[in-house]
Scaffold this active site. Sequence first.
Site, PDB file in Angstrom:
ATOM      1  N   GLY A  30      79.786  44.061 -27.306  1.00 32.91           N
ATOM      2  CA  GLY A  30      80.377  45.344 -26.925  1.00 32.91           C
ATOM      3  C   GLY A  30      81.800  45.530 -27.405  1.00 32.91           C
ATOM      4  O   GLY A  30      82.492  46.459 -26.981  1.00 32.91           O
ATOM      5  N   LYS A  59      70.901  47.472 -21.139  1.00 31.74           N
ATOM      6  CA  LYS A  59      71.814  47.240 -20.001  1.00 31.74           C
ATOM      7  C   LYS A  59      71.548  48.303 -18.934  1.00 31.74           C
ATOM      8  O   LYS A  59      70.406  48.676 -18.720  1.00 31.74           O
ATOM      9  CB  LYS A  59      73.267  47.248 -20.476  1.00 31.74           C
ATOM     10  CG  LYS A  59      73.484  46.390 -21.721  1.00 31.74           C
ATOM     11  CD  LYS A  59      74.915  46.166 -22.020  1.00 31.74           C
ATOM     12  CE  LYS A  59      75.034  45.437 -23.342  1.00 31.74           C
ATOM     13  NZ  LYS A  59      76.197  44.617 -23.438  1.00 31.74           N
ATOM     14  N   GLU A  69      76.466  38.772 -19.352  1.00 39.92           N
ATOM     15  CA  GLU A  69      76.899  39.618 -18.220  1.00 39.92           C
ATOM     16  C   GLU A  69      76.314  39.096 -16.912  1.00 39.92           C
ATOM     17  O   GLU A  69      76.946  39.192 -15.859  1.00 39.92           O
ATOM     18  CB  GLU A  69      76.508  41.081 -18.492  1.00 39.92           C
ATOM     19  CG  GLU A  69      77.412  41.679 -19.566  1.00 39.92           C
ATOM     20  CD  GLU A  69      76.771  42.742 -20.429  1.00 39.92           C
ATOM     21  OE1 GLU A  69      75.745  43.321 -20.031  1.00 39.92           O
ATOM     22  OE2 GLU A  69      77.300  42.994 -21.540  1.00 39.92           O
ATOM     23  N   HIS A 114      71.763  36.362 -19.801  1.00 41.96           N
ATOM     24  CA  HIS A 114      72.688  37.188 -20.598  1.00 41.96           C
ATOM     25  C   HIS A 114      74.113  36.933 -20.095  1.00 41.96           C
ATOM     26  O   HIS A 114      74.323  36.708 -18.901  1.00 41.96           O
ATOM     27  CB  HIS A 114      72.315  38.672 -20.454  1.00 41.96           C
ATOM     28  CG  HIS A 114      73.086  39.558 -21.366  1.00 41.96           C
ATOM     29  ND1 HIS A 114      74.368  39.964 -21.088  1.00 41.96           N
ATOM     30  CD2 HIS A 114      72.766  40.100 -22.576  1.00 41.96           C
ATOM     31  CE1 HIS A 114      74.809  40.722 -22.088  1.00 41.96           C
ATOM     32  NE2 HIS A 114      73.854  40.820 -23.003  1.00 41.96           N
ATOM     33  N   SER A 136      77.542  43.124 -31.149  1.00 44.41           N
ATOM     34  CA  SER A 136      77.972  44.235 -32.019  1.00 44.41           C
ATOM     35  C   SER A 136      77.146  44.354 -33.300  1.00 44.41           C
ATOM     36  O   SER A 136      77.690  44.628 -34.376  1.00 44.41           O
ATOM     37  CB  SER A 136      79.471  44.129 -32.337  1.00 44.41           C
ATOM     38  OG  SER A 136      80.229  44.240 -31.140  1.00 44.41           O
ATOM     39  N   GLU A 184      74.740  34.675 -28.431  1.00 39.56           N
ATOM     40  CA  GLU A 184      75.549  35.878 -28.278  1.00 39.56           C
ATOM     41  C   GLU A 184      76.981  35.487 -27.888  1.00 39.56           C
ATOM     42  O   GLU A 184      77.279  35.312 -26.694  1.00 39.56           O
ATOM     43  CB  GLU A 184      74.981  36.769 -27.181  1.00 39.56           C
ATOM     44  CG  GLU A 184      73.584  37.278 -27.466  1.00 39.56           C
ATOM     45  CD  GLU A 184      73.338  38.582 -26.726  1.00 39.56           C
ATOM     46  OE1 GLU A 184      73.121  39.589 -27.411  1.00 39.56           O
ATOM     47  OE2 GLU A 184      73.402  38.593 -25.492  1.00 39.56           O
ATOM     48  N   ASN A 229      68.711  45.681 -25.913  1.00 43.30           N
ATOM     49  CA  ASN A 229      69.056  45.525 -24.497  1.00 43.30           C
ATOM     50  C   ASN A 229      69.807  46.773 -24.064  1.00 43.30           C
ATOM     51  O   ASN A 229      70.939  46.991 -24.475  1.00 43.30           O
ATOM     52  CB  ASN A 229      69.940  44.273 -24.331  1.00 43.30           C
ATOM     53  CG  ASN A 229      70.532  44.173 -22.938  1.00 43.30           C
ATOM     54  OD1 ASN A 229      70.034  44.793 -21.993  1.00 43.30           O
ATOM     55  ND2 ASN A 229      71.589  43.396 -22.801  1.00 43.30           N
TER      56      ASN A 229
HETATM   57  C1  PEP Z   1      74.021  42.611 -25.709  1.00 38.82           C
HETATM   58  O1  PEP Z   1      74.141  43.306 -24.728  1.00 38.82           O
HETATM   59  O2  PEP Z   1      73.236  41.655 -25.674  1.00 38.82           O
HETATM   60  C2  PEP Z   1      74.785  42.929 -26.913  1.00 38.82           C
HETATM   61  C3  PEP Z   1      74.705  42.132 -27.929  1.00 38.82           C
HETATM   62  O3  PEP Z   1      75.574  44.079 -26.879  1.00 38.82           O
HETATM   63  P1  PEP Z   1      76.280  44.805 -28.144  1.00 38.82           P
HETATM   64  O4  PEP Z   1      75.262  44.873 -29.255  1.00 38.82           O
HETATM   65  O5  PEP Z   1      76.646  46.171 -27.627  1.00 38.82           O
HETATM   66  O6  PEP Z   1      77.457  43.982 -28.525  1.00 38.82           O
END
Ligand code: PEP
Length: 260
Positions: free
Chosen positions: A181, A19, A105, A103, A221, A175, A17
């Site tokens: 992040g 973003k 966000e 997601h 992460s 998630e 992803n």
């Molecule tokens: C995500 O944006 O779905 C995500 C898991 O981000 P990150 O791997 O940077 O934590």
Amino acid sequence: MIAPTGKTKRRRVIAGNWKMYKTQADTRAFFSAFLPLVDGVTDCDIVVAPPFTDIPAAVEAAKGTAVAISGQNVYWEKEGAFTGEISAGMLVEAGCRYTLIGHSERRQFFGDTDDTVLKKTKAALAAGLTPIVCVGEKLADYQAGNTEHICQTQFLGSSNSLTPEEFSRILLAYEPVWAIGTGHTATPEIASAVHKFLRSCAAARFSESLAANLRILYGGSVKPDNIKGLMAQEELDGVLVGGASLDPKSFASIVKDWPR
Ligand code: PEP
């Protein structure tokens, strides 16, 4: 696919992803570097979700390869006065085969709710896309021991529901918001326990066999240095990767470097 041992063998998925990162030129540069690194990988599905404006460049670059392109969001109506939105049909026309939905966000900053996530999921399925439906608890919920309740509600709590046929075509991504992040990955054991719980919820709502075939990805992460431990868990059917999917070498290493 049911393996002869009685265990269900689910094909793994590694999804990135991006973003709101990368221009079209960056997208072309990413694929020039990434595709040779994953050439010959056939035992998992590889998905990249770029920003909407990069989708044509990504589709063109990935043409004829095993890499599929995904939207990061979708709207449930086919067309209309919905400024700023993109329909599932538009994603398909642009060459997408998947879309992220719900997601964290989108849920936190753009008003996605369990009901709108369900509407988006149904619209994506009707257009032939594979939705990657995201659920996950915030840090305070994790600390209060509410992970299961939050994830179950986000996954199946909407007043409406998917049909069993629709359900059989979705991917689910767990998630935890506290891991996205932040550099704080859920341990493989924590992730696995939540996946197991979500699978049991799916079995109760739909059926044992549909639940056994549901592919559940972990996100939060994920990096080249933790992919082995995560993917060693039988319950993890893949990963959804944010930051580490932006770099071709690190994303290729996540695609390749786990126990087969
Ligand atoms: C995500 O944006 O779905 C995500 C898991 O981000 P990150 O791997 O940077 O934590």
